[in-house]
Motif scaffolding. Sequence first.
Motif, PDB file in Angstrom:
ATOM      1  N   ILE A   1       0.816  -1.219   0.000  1.00 45.70           N
ATOM      2  CA  ILE A   1       0.000   0.000   0.000  1.00 45.70           C
ATOM      3  C   ILE A   1       0.848   1.268   0.000  1.00 45.70           C
ATOM      4  O   ILE A   1       0.517   2.250  -0.663  1.00 45.70           O
ATOM      5  N   LEU A   2       1.969   1.269   0.737  1.00 44.18           N
ATOM      6  CA  LEU A   2       2.810   2.462   0.839  1.00 44.18           C
ATOM      7  C   LEU A   2       4.015   2.417  -0.094  1.00 44.18           C
ATOM      8  O   LEU A   2       4.627   3.445  -0.384  1.00 44.18           O
ATOM      9  N   GLY A   3       4.390   1.200  -0.508  1.00 40.10           N
ATOM     10  CA  GLY A   3       5.537   1.064  -1.404  1.00 40.10           C
ATOM     11  C   GLY A   3       6.821   0.684  -0.702  1.00 40.10           C
ATOM     12  O   GLY A   3       7.840   0.422  -1.349  1.00 40.10           O
ATOM     13  N   PHE A   4       6.818   0.626   0.630  1.00 45.15           N
ATOM     14  CA  PHE A   4       8.011   0.269   1.405  1.00 45.15           C
ATOM     15  C   PHE A   4       7.584  -0.171   2.800  1.00 45.15           C
ATOM     16  O   PHE A   4       6.522   0.227   3.288  1.00 45.15           O
ATOM     17  N   PRO A   5       8.398  -0.998   3.469  1.00 45.31           N
ATOM     18  CA  PRO A   5       8.047  -1.442   4.816  1.00 45.31           C
ATOM     19  C   PRO A   5       8.291  -0.338   5.846  1.00 45.31           C
ATOM     20  O   PRO A   5       9.252   0.419   5.733  1.00 45.31           O
ATOM     21  N   VAL A   6       7.435  -0.256   6.828  1.00 49.07           N
ATOM     22  CA  VAL A   6       7.565   0.738   7.898  1.00 49.07           C
ATOM     23  C   VAL A   6       7.816   0.066   9.240  1.00 49.07           C
ATOM     24  O   VAL A   6       8.644   0.514  10.029  1.00 49.07           O
ATOM     25  N   SER A   7       7.123  -1.031   9.491  1.00 51.94           N
ATOM     26  CA  SER A   7       7.190  -1.670  10.800  1.00 51.94           C
ATOM     27  C   SER A   7       8.477  -2.463  11.011  1.00 51.94           C
ATOM     28  O   SER A   7       8.755  -2.915  12.117  1.00 51.94           O
ATOM     29  N   CYS A   8       9.254  -2.643   9.954  1.00 51.23           N
ATOM     30  CA  CYS A   8      10.540  -3.312  10.093  1.00 51.23           C
ATOM     31  C   CYS A   8      11.451  -2.847   8.956  1.00 51.23           C
ATOM     32  O   CYS A   8      11.025  -2.114   8.063  1.00 51.23           O
ATOM     33  N   SER A   9      12.689  -3.291   9.008  1.00 50.36           N
ATOM     34  CA  SER A   9      13.658  -2.948   7.964  1.00 50.36           C
ATOM     35  C   SER A   9      13.565  -3.961   6.826  1.00 50.36           C
ATOM     36  O   SER A   9      13.184  -5.121   7.044  1.00 50.36           O
ATOM     37  N   PRO A  10      13.939  -3.561   5.584  1.00 56.55           N
ATOM     38  CA  PRO A  10      13.986  -4.551   4.496  1.00 56.55           C
ATOM     39  C   PRO A  10      14.893  -5.725   4.826  1.00 56.55           C
ATOM     40  O   PRO A  10      14.636  -6.857   4.390  1.00 56.55           O
ATOM     41  N   PHE A  11      15.929  -5.483   5.637  1.00 58.57           N
ATOM     42  CA  PHE A  11      16.850  -6.566   6.006  1.00 58.57           C
ATOM     43  C   PHE A  11      16.153  -7.620   6.854  1.00 58.57           C
ATOM     44  O   PHE A  11      16.511  -8.795   6.820  1.00 58.57           O
ATOM     45  N   ASP A  12      15.142  -7.206   7.628  1.00 54.12           N
ATOM     46  CA  ASP A  12      14.413  -8.154   8.462  1.00 54.12           C
ATOM     47  C   ASP A  12      13.606  -9.147   7.649  1.00 54.12           C
ATOM     48  O   ASP A  12      13.208 -10.198   8.163  1.00 54.12           O
ATOM     49  N   LEU A  13      13.344  -8.808   6.384  1.00 53.00           N
ATOM     50  CA  LEU A  13      12.523  -9.669   5.531  1.00 53.00           C
ATOM     51  C   LEU A  13      13.347 -10.658   4.719  1.00 53.00           C
ATOM     52  O   LEU A  13      12.798 -11.443   3.956  1.00 53.00           O
ATOM     53  N   LEU A  14      14.671 -10.607   4.876  1.00 50.49           N
ATOM     54  CA  LEU A  14      15.531 -11.530   4.135  1.00 50.49           C
ATOM     55  C   LEU A  14      15.460 -12.938   4.710  1.00 50.49           C
ATOM     56  O   LEU A  14      15.278 -13.127   5.924  1.00 50.49           O
ATOM     57  N   LYS A  15      15.661 -13.923   3.836  1.00 50.78           N
ATOM     58  CA  LYS A  15      15.737 -15.308   4.324  1.00 50.78           C
ATOM     59  C   LYS A  15      17.018 -15.536   5.128  1.00 50.78           C
ATOM     60  O   LYS A  15      17.046 -16.294   6.085  1.00 50.78           O
ATOM     61  N   THR A  16      18.097 -14.835   4.699  1.00 47.34           N
ATOM     62  CA  THR A  16      19.382 -15.011   5.385  1.00 47.34           C
ATOM     63  C   THR A  16      19.506 -14.059   6.568  1.00 47.34           C
ATOM     64  O   THR A  16      18.927 -12.974   6.565  1.00 47.34           O
ATOM     65  N   ARG A  17      20.278 -14.459   7.564  1.00 43.87           N
ATOM     66  CA  ARG A  17      20.584 -13.573   8.689  1.00 43.87           C
ATOM     67  C   ARG A  17      21.946 -12.901   8.520  1.00 43.87           C
ATOM     68  O   ARG A  17      22.342 -12.081   9.340  1.00 43.87           O
ATOM     69  N   TYR A  18      22.644 -13.236   7.443  1.00 42.00           N
ATOM     70  CA  TYR A  18      23.948 -12.633   7.169  1.00 42.00           C
ATOM     71  C   TYR A  18      23.768 -11.157   6.847  1.00 42.00           C
ATOM     72  O   TYR A  18      22.850 -10.765   6.121  1.00 42.00           O
ATOM     73  N   ARG A  19      24.645 -10.309   7.384  1.00 47.28           N
ATOM     74  CA  ARG A  19      24.517  -8.868   7.178  1.00 47.28           C
ATOM     75  C   ARG A  19      25.789  -8.240   6.599  1.00 47.28           C
ATOM     76  O   ARG A  19      25.919  -7.021   6.577  1.00 47.28           O
ATOM     77  N   GLY A  20      26.718  -9.059   6.120  1.00 51.46           N
ATOM     78  CA  GLY A  20      27.928  -8.529   5.513  1.00 51.46           C
ATOM     79  C   GLY A  20      29.116  -8.606   6.458  1.00 51.46           C
ATOM     80  O   GLY A  20      28.974  -8.578   7.680  1.00 51.46           O
ATOM     81  N   SER A  21      30.318  -8.657   5.860  1.00 51.06           N
ATOM     82  CA  SER A  21      31.531  -8.742   6.677  1.00 51.06           C
ATOM     83  C   SER A  21      32.097  -7.372   7.003  1.00 51.06           C
ATOM     84  O   SER A  21      32.935  -7.234   7.897  1.00 51.06           O
ATOM     85  N   LEU A  23      23.810  -9.169  -2.269  1.00 50.24           N
ATOM     86  CA  LEU A  23      25.120  -9.533  -1.721  1.00 50.24           C
ATOM     87  C   LEU A  23      26.164  -9.023  -2.711  1.00 50.24           C
ATOM     88  O   LEU A  23      26.099  -9.326  -3.901  1.00 50.24           O
ATOM     89  N   LEU A  24      27.106  -8.217  -2.228  1.00 55.93           N
ATOM     90  CA  LEU A  24      28.079  -7.557  -3.083  1.00 55.93           C
ATOM     91  C   LEU A  24      29.489  -8.012  -2.746  1.00 55.93           C
ATOM     92  O   LEU A  24      29.846  -8.091  -1.575  1.00 55.93           O
ATOM     93  N   LEU A  25      30.279  -8.278  -3.772  1.00 58.42           N
ATOM     94  CA  LEU A  25      31.690  -8.586  -3.597  1.00 58.42           C
ATOM     95  C   LEU A  25      32.469  -7.646  -4.508  1.00 58.42           C
ATOM     96  O   LEU A  25      32.212  -7.581  -5.713  1.00 58.42           O
ATOM     97  N   GLY A  26      33.406  -6.907  -3.926  1.00 55.17           N
ATOM     98  CA  GLY A  26      34.143  -5.972  -4.746  1.00 55.17           C
ATOM     99  C   GLY A  26      35.357  -5.415  -4.041  1.00 55.17           C
ATOM    100  O   GLY A  26      35.629  -5.733  -2.875  1.00 55.17           O
ATOM    101  N   THR A  27      36.096  -4.569  -4.762  1.00 56.42           N
ATOM    102  CA  THR A  27      37.318  -3.970  -4.245  1.00 56.42           C
ATOM    103  C   THR A  27      37.073  -2.492  -3.930  1.00 56.42           C
ATOM    104  O   THR A  27      36.521  -1.761  -4.750  1.00 56.42           O
ATOM    105  N   VAL A  28      37.531  -2.081  -2.753  1.00 55.58           N
ATOM    106  CA  VAL A  28      37.345  -0.695  -2.317  1.00 55.58           C
ATOM    107  C   VAL A  28      38.406   0.185  -2.968  1.00 55.58           C
ATOM    108  O   VAL A  28      39.598  -0.131  -2.936  1.00 55.58           O
ATOM    109  N   GLU A  29      37.957   1.287  -3.573  1.00 58.89           N
ATOM    110  CA  GLU A  29      38.860   2.288  -4.141  1.00 58.89           C
ATOM    111  C   GLU A  29      38.569   3.612  -3.430  1.00 58.89           C
ATOM    112  O   GLU A  29      37.475   4.152  -3.565  1.00 58.89           O
ATOM    113  N   VAL A  30      39.560   4.096  -2.658  1.00 60.27           N
ATOM    114  CA  VAL A  30      39.374   5.368  -1.966  1.00 60.27           C
ATOM    115  C   VAL A  30      39.966   6.476  -2.834  1.00 60.27           C
ATOM    116  O   VAL A  30      41.172   6.503  -3.086  1.00 60.27           O
ATOM    117  N   ASP A  31      39.104   7.353  -3.299  1.00 60.03           N
ATOM    118  CA  ASP A  31      39.513   8.443  -4.189  1.00 60.03           C
ATOM    119  C   ASP A  31      39.339   9.761  -3.438  1.00 60.03           C
ATOM    120  O   ASP A  31      38.218  10.243  -3.279  1.00 60.03           O
TER     121      ASP A  31
END
Length: 1018
Positions: A860-880, A947-955
Amino acid sequence: MFLNCHTYHSLRFGTLSIENLVAQAAAMGLRELALTDINTVSALYDFKKECEKHGIKPIAGIEIRENNRLLYIAIAREQSGLGEINRLLTHHNCQGIPLSLQAPDFSQVTIIYPMSNTPETLRPHEYIGVREQEVNRLIRREWQPHTGKMVVLQPVTFHTQTDYNLHRILRAIDGNTLISKLTGDDCCAQNETFRPLSELTHAFRRYPEIIANTRKILRESDFHFNYSAPKNKQYYTGNKEEDEKLLRKLAYEGLKKRYPQNDTEAYSRTERELQVISALNFSGYFLITWDIIQYSKSKGFMHVGRGSGANSIVSYCLGITDICPLELNLYFERFLNLNRNSPPDFDIDWSWQHRDTILEYIFDKYGRDHVAFCGTNVEFKYRSIFREIGKAFGLPKEELDALATRPLHTHDANSVVQRIHKYGNLLEKFPNQRSMHSCGILISEEPITNFSALEMPPKGFPIVQFDMHVAEEIGFEKFDILSQRGLGTINDCVKIIRKNQGINIDITDTALYKDETLANEFLSAGKTIGCFYIESPAMRGLLRRLKCDNYKTLIAASSIIRPGVAQSGMMREYIFRHNNPGKFEYFHPVFKEHLGDTYGIMVYQEDVIKIALHYGGVSADQGDILRRAMSGKTRSLKKLQEVKDHFFVCSRKRGHPEELSREVYRQIESFAGYSFCKAHSASYAVESYQSLYLKAYYPIEFMVAAINNGGGFYRTEVYVHECRMAGAAILNPCVNHSETETTVYGTEVFLGLQHIEKLENSLMVLIPEERKKGGPYTSLENFIRRVPIGTETLQTLIFTGAFRFTGKQKNELLIEARMLMVNFRPEHRFLSVFGEPPLSYQLPELKRSPYEDAFDEIDILGFPVSCSPFDLLKTRYRGSVMAADLLKYHKKQVKMLAYLISRKHVPTKRGTMFFGTWIDAEGEYFDTAHFPDNLKEYPFQGGGCYLLLGTVEVDFHFPTITIQKMAKMPFIPDPRYTSDPDRQYEVHRKINEDVSMTWRKPYPQEHEIGLPRMKMNN
């Protein structure tokens, strides 16, 4: 002999450009030519200039048609006659007055009727037009008495057979029909070309009086017009002396307020500007602008005066602008100079909520006969051309879609498609329809219909039939009355703070926010989402690369982000020099002396004037001519070449080597057309600081204001996230707390009813109005009795959580609603609001998944309000690694889990690359780069978590992750449809992303820039 010529400004009818029409006439040796486009004067002023180039006398007229029926041709014997015709069309266009079959009794207009529409009696200056193919009809008895009032009517609409075919395509497009269904009345005759004069006179040889009448009209008609005379309203007070007196009085009153310390430089600059303004007769122009601002202030509206007008200290003293030109060393010559043939314009922004009020004031104060918007020609667009022509040829929708969306080389090679391509190429750049200029207003001294007929587009304000370029060429100065949402956000935020915290803030006081410490911290960290002009991913990245922590650096950043500066490589070079001030040399002393604040790099439009003046030795006003020529302000390539030659001549006189001068000119040329003037950037920076200050100190109220003003670069969800990160409790719409817009009570933010999908506007207003009138809603039944609402809409409100004040679960409320609505009769509404207790029901206990609310919200609103999108994931992994730590991982590989905010497409030689903006599970932002080869294997798959895998470039202090692998992570199935597997992943498709496109080339890398970092030989 040609009294009825058309250009392609006879929309969807004519096929000839102005230049083509006049060139054909010149080739035939014609000495007079009448332009009579259909119901418009759009081409007239350019036509006059083109005729005079070829020694042809221009004659002005209009072909009057209604619903494709030719009524008559009106030819002005002099300029006042044109005004008569314009007023006739204006009454028709703007007031809906029908056009009569017979022309009005004009004073200075000659009328030519077609033989198909001849009145019983003809006035002295009315004639009957006879076409070559109609000559044989003159032997009939009914026409013989009238030959003394007849003229040769040889219309000109096309040149070649290809043009005629194009004309038929245009007529089919105009009638939304097939070419094969066109009738003879829909199209011009097949001989509407420039016919040899000998053939025309031969055709009418038995009627010398007809030829004589034709020549008489050509001889007696003329279009004299003074392009250089000012057309704007000349005087505010009524005469020049009083205007100058008032302007001087107001300027010096403002001077004392702006510079209370009796600043001698300010006094000197003010006096010099007043003299130039007087010499150019612009006092009235300044006073009219001042008057509009005074009205705005009387209504409590905020405004921003920007553009080149902010270079003027008189503008600053009058309160038109809020930029001190002395503080920023702004050139007045950028705004006005004695050699400037074309007038400048003020750019003034108001909130989108207030602009129409300002416009109504202007039209009412200065008279609707004297005020109109500039018009603009909307051309046939490249892709839409194929669709339009394809429809005329009768292609089915699937083929039309393919033509309009697929690359050219993939189109079918059949004969129909080839013809579509052929005529599509011819139609490109043809005007298709007239529209309203976004902001340019004309205020004329004479009635504006002396110059143009007016039209009334859907927005409700009249427009002239020519564009801003023509307006400027014929002597008009436009007033740019703009609107933006940034000012609405600032204005509303101040009101919300007053209401929510009881604090009054004077946000117009620059001392409050400009270079304020906390605002500067937010600026350098790129914490600018929601802030005017500085919230986009590219701008936030630039701010972090510069560690931008002050007003003057922000002014520079606002200009170097512009396409021309960035594309030339000067943005990249500016970043390098800003961070490494000891690793470059000024390649010429002039650049150190006059561009020292920007490390020897031309950043602003004024820098063109500075370098032309101090390096080339040209005058400041000639430097401005150079800037205008290079920025496309002149349509003359010849003028551009003249100013270029002049620059090199002056440079040689100063003894500069040719190689050095070529490099200087290359730098000017590479960016002059797309950078901001410094005053414009400064005005933007002031508004950015107003936003920053409010965001830094009142973040919840600021984000609520941003949400209510439609946000900016991002979708609503992002501003809601920012609000939550600022400490707000975000709550779903509630019938007892929500208004139409989002509201804040303390730190509780109730989303507005306007965010509920498919809720009618009338209900958004009625629900809070009824609550204020009759008190809070006490139950679902009480709400139904007080608000006229349908079952489906009521269910939507229940799913949104708008009745949670009842303490009942949604499925319980849904059952109750159905029972109430089945038995409820609309005629009983309001009869039992008082006195009767609500009906009670005994319902079985109903179980509900804790995540059902989140999926209702997405639906109805286009986005979740009562929780975060991360809470709706099947995985509990949140990144390294989290975004806050990325600076520690330069050149290292990281794995992150993130929610997609936006992506931008940028074309490269190897294909399209994307730049992504994300938030991690802690709510912090970071950016990624996706190269074309990588995207083939790891593409974006819509909104959601990846899930993202990549190399950090600090510019230069700003980390970006170059992606090597990417995978979209699955959300849990929708618990509302456990018994319907086909629908368990349906709502997931509603999770959004912001997608923006650019067709610019990629910004050059350091080795591609070629800007000298060492001193060049003199």
